[in-house]
Design a protein around this motif. Structure first.
Motif, short mmCIF file in Angstrom:
data_model
loop_
_atom_site.label_atom_id
_atom_site.label_comp_id
_atom_site.label_asym_id
_atom_site.label_seq_id
_atom_site.Cartn_x
_atom_site.Cartn_y
_atom_site.Cartn_z
N ILE A 70 0.87 -1.18 0.00
CA ILE A 70 0.00 0.00 0.00
C ILE A 70 0.90 1.23 0.00
O ILE A 70 1.84 1.30 0.80
N ASP A 87 -5.44 4.65 2.08
CA ASP A 87 -4.18 4.74 1.34
C ASP A 87 -3.98 6.21 0.98
O ASP A 87 -4.57 6.71 0.02
N ARG A 92 -7.21 6.33 -2.12
CA ARG A 92 -8.21 5.28 -2.18
C ARG A 92 -8.50 4.73 -0.79
O ARG A 92 -7.68 4.85 0.14
N LEU A 94 -9.56 1.09 1.07
CA LEU A 94 -9.50 -0.34 0.85
C LEU A 94 -10.21 -1.09 1.97
O LEU A 94 -10.35 -0.58 3.08
N GLN A 96 -10.48 -5.24 3.67
CA GLN A 96 -10.10 -6.65 3.65
C GLN A 96 -10.85 -7.38 4.76
O GLN A 96 -10.87 -6.92 5.91
N LEU A 105 -7.93 -8.06 -1.17
CA LEU A 105 -8.09 -6.65 -0.89
C LEU A 105 -9.09 -6.05 -1.87
O LEU A 105 -8.97 -6.24 -3.08
N GLU A 107 -10.97 -2.63 -3.31
CA GLU A 107 -10.91 -1.18 -3.41
C GLU A 107 -12.33 -0.63 -3.40
O GLU A 107 -13.13 -0.92 -4.28
#
Length: 350
Positions: A70, A87, A92, A94, A96, A105, A107
């Motif tokens: 990242i 990030d 962005r 993310l 998980q 992962l 987005e």
């Protein structure tokens, strides 16, 4: 538009500390934001492009990497088994799922400008956009989340924390902390603290707001129950404090300048026996987040029952002082805490 509260917080009380700082783990690379997931402390390493975790039940925990690659991971937040990551330079957000067999992962959006801190409330993820000079939010259950504006007019939004429906926002360049009503369609920035030195991450612990001052090398707090709270230093002489989070009754702090995580033991202390303590839940009725007072200073199991006596949920607070109940159907419920024979009633509303 910015609305001001007077008098503003202009005076700092003398330093005091609850206990000696204890090193937890070192040799990190810019530890930043933190979140508790079960017994694990999950944290971003800003200067090493990864997110790691340590098991807080271990005497000498060893960092284990969760994610890598990242660009500049800054903020982290969690809801259930889902970990959210901001990030920063990748622009962005993310997600998980740490429990799924396929933990790919995902987005969620790229329509943010240098996201820094993030915070979950109900079905929404609130995002502090540093360069965007605003706070936005996305619906995390949507197939294609689109950020919508919460409030703008900031210089550099750097930290977020919820206290009920109030969203507290730190502004790095302005040296201030604001709050807004997260439910308002057009919230105004209300100034609650100023003259701070690069305020960064925030944390709400019981009825107090903890403020990390990155440039001031200290952590301060204010009492949210007071009408005119006075800023009070908790611990000083830190080398660029970053993220912080409560686990049980210890405050864990990322020390960015020293590349380590430390803990401040016993920030919540009590001499009252649990059997003699009356638990308080608020707000009541509640829509999304239930807060607790007068709980014992340890990991605590709780069970939520409906009016028919059926067990709806079982949780372990792990030192937390709040619980997301947004997924409950509106109605009357009862909480039974481990070690107590008395149930606490609360009402869930839409």
């Amino acid at each position: 538009m910015k609305t001001k509260i007077f008098p503003l917080l202009l005076v700092l009380l003398p330093f005091y500390s609850f206990a000696q700082l204890v090193d937890v783990v070192d040799s990190l690379e810019g530890p930043s934001a933190m979140v508790i997931m079960g017994q694990n402390l999950v944290f971003s390493q800003y200067e090493d492009s990864r997110v790691s975790q340590i098991d807080l039940t271990e005497a000498n925990p060893t960092p284990v990497d969760i994610l890598g690659g990242i660009r500049l991971p800054y903020g982290v937040a969690a809801k259930g088994d889902s970990l959210f990551i901001a990030d920063n330079t990748g622009n962005r957000i993310l997600r998980q799922n740490l429990s799924a067999s396929d933990s790919s992962l995902v987005e969620l959006t790229r329509a943010v400008s240098n996201p820094s801190a993030i915070a979950v409330k109900g079905a929404y993820l609130f995002i502090a956009e540093w360069v965007g000079r605003r706070v936005s939010k996305i619906k995390i259950t949507a197939d294609d989340p689109i950020p919508t504006l919460v409030v703008d007019g900031l210089l550099s939004a750097s930290g977020l924390a919820f206290y009920g429906d109030d969203l507290f926002i730190s502004d790095w360049d302005a040296g201030k902390v604001y709050k807004v009503d997260s439910n308002s369609p057009n919230p105004a920035l209300i100034e609650v603290a100023r003259n701070l030195d690069q305020p960064n991450h925030l944390a709400v612990i019981q009825d107090e707001l903890y403020i990390g001052q990155f440039g001031g090398n200290k952590i301060s707090k204010l009492n949210l129950l007071e009408q005119d709270p006075v800023l009070q230093d908790v611990v000083t002489d830190l080398n660029q404090p970053s993220g912080m989070v409560l686990y049980r009754n210890d405050l864990y702090i990322g020390i960015f300048g020293d590349n380590k995580i430390v803990k401040l033991p016993g920030i919540i202390s009590s001499t009252t026996k649990w059997e003699d303590t009356k638990a308080v839940v608020y707000p009541n009725p509640v829509r999304e987040t239930l807060f607790f007072k007068n709980l014992p200073d340890r990991a605590l199991d709780l069970r939520i029952f409906n009016t028919q006596g059926l067990l709806i949920r079982r949780e372990n607070l792990m030192g937390a002082s709040q619980l997301d109940v947004s997924d409950l159907i509106p109605g009357t419920y009862f909480i039974l805490f481990d070690g107590s024979s008395t149930a606490v009633k609360f009402v869930k509303t839409n």
